[in-house]
Enzyme design. Structure first.
Site, PDB file in Angstrom:
ATOM      1  N   LYS A   1       0.839  -1.209   0.000  1.00  0.00           N
ATOM      2  CA  LYS A   1       0.000   0.000   0.000  1.00  0.00           C
ATOM      3  C   LYS A   1       0.873   1.259   0.000  1.00  0.00           C
ATOM      4  CE  LYS A   1      -3.936  -2.274   1.042  1.00  0.00           C
ATOM      5  NZ  LYS A   1      -4.495  -2.936  -0.089  1.00  0.00           N
ATOM      6  N   CYS A   2       1.936   1.253  -0.778  1.00  0.00           N
ATOM      7  CA  CYS A   2       2.937   2.313  -0.767  1.00  0.00           C
ATOM      8  C   CYS A   2       2.965   3.009  -2.124  1.00  0.00           C
ATOM      9  CB  CYS A   2       4.302   1.669  -0.463  1.00  0.00           C
ATOM     10  SG  CYS A   2       5.716   2.763  -0.547  1.00  0.00           S
TER      11      CYS A   2
END
Length: 183
Positions: free
Chosen positions: A35-36
Site C-alpha cells: 500500500k505504498c
C-alpha cells in the site's frame, strides 16, 4: 569478510531458509509494501526477474509494515496481492522488521554493510521523503537505517553486499549493475 550466506530467513509459510541456497547467484534483497507509493515497482522488479533469472539472478522480497503501516495483512494475503496485481514470481518471505532492536538480523547486517545512499533528486517523491524524515530526525541522512519501503541491496555471487539503492533510484541504474555482476 562476512556474507549474506551466514543468515537464515523464514519463507512466507514460516519455514527456515538458509541464504546459502542462493550461493553463486546475484541477489536483489528488497523490503516491500503493498500500500505504498512505490508499490508499482513490483512491475519493474518482475520485469528484471523475468529478464535475468535464467542467468543466475534472484529477487528476495521481504514485506515490511514499519513505514506508515503500508504492508497490512498476512504473509499469504500479501503474496496473493502481489501475484494477482503484479504477476510476481520471485520468492517472497515472511514479513519482517528492518529497523530497531527487533529488526531481522539480515537487515541489520545489510545496513552495516551499506548506509543510506541518498535520494534521487529527480524523483518526484524525494523532496517529500526528505522533508518528512528530516522533520522527524534532522540527522537522518547520516544514519544507516532503512528509510522507506522498496530499499534494495545488491549482492554479488560471493554473498557480498555491493550496493544499496533507495526507493527513488531509477531501475535502469540498478539493472546496469545487475548485468555487470552476472558477467
Amino acid at each position: 569478510m562476512r556474507t549474506v550466506y551466514e543468515f537464515s530467513v523464514k519463507d512466507r509459510k514460516g519455514k527456515d531458509v538458509s541464504l546459502k541456497e542462493y550461493a553463486n547467484e546475484v541477489l536483489l534483497i528488497v523490503n516491500t509494501a503493498t500500500k505504498c507509493g512505490f508499490t508499482p515497482q513490483y512491475d519493474e522488479l518482475e520485469a528484471l526477474y523475468k529478464k535475468y533469472h535464467s542467468q543466475g539472478f534472484e529477487i528476495l522480497d521481504f514485506p515490511c509494515n514499519q513505514f506508515g503501516q503500508q504492508a497490512p495483512g498476512t504473509d499469504e494475503s500479501i503474496h496473493e496481492f502481489c501475484k494477482l496485481n503484479f504477476g510476481t514470481d520471485f520468492p517472497r518471505f515472511k514479513k519482517v522488521k528492518v529497523n530497531g532492536e527487533d529488526a531481522d538480523p539480515l537487515f541489520k547486517f545489510l545496513q552495516e554493510q551499506k548506509g543510506f545512499a541518498g535520494w534521487d533528486p529527480e524523483h518526484e517523491l524525494s523532496a517529500l521523503l526528505d522533508d518528512m524524515l528530516s522533520k522527524a530526525d534532522p540527522d537522518y541522512k547520516q544514519k544507516p537505517d532503512i528509510k522507506w519501503n522498496f530499499t534494495k541491496f545488491l549482492i554479488n555471487k560471493k554473498g557480498q553486499v555491493i550496493a544499496r539503492f533507495e526507493p527513488t533510484e531509477k531501475m535502469e541504474h540498478i539493472e546496469k549493475q545487475i548485468e555487470e555482476l552476472l558477467k
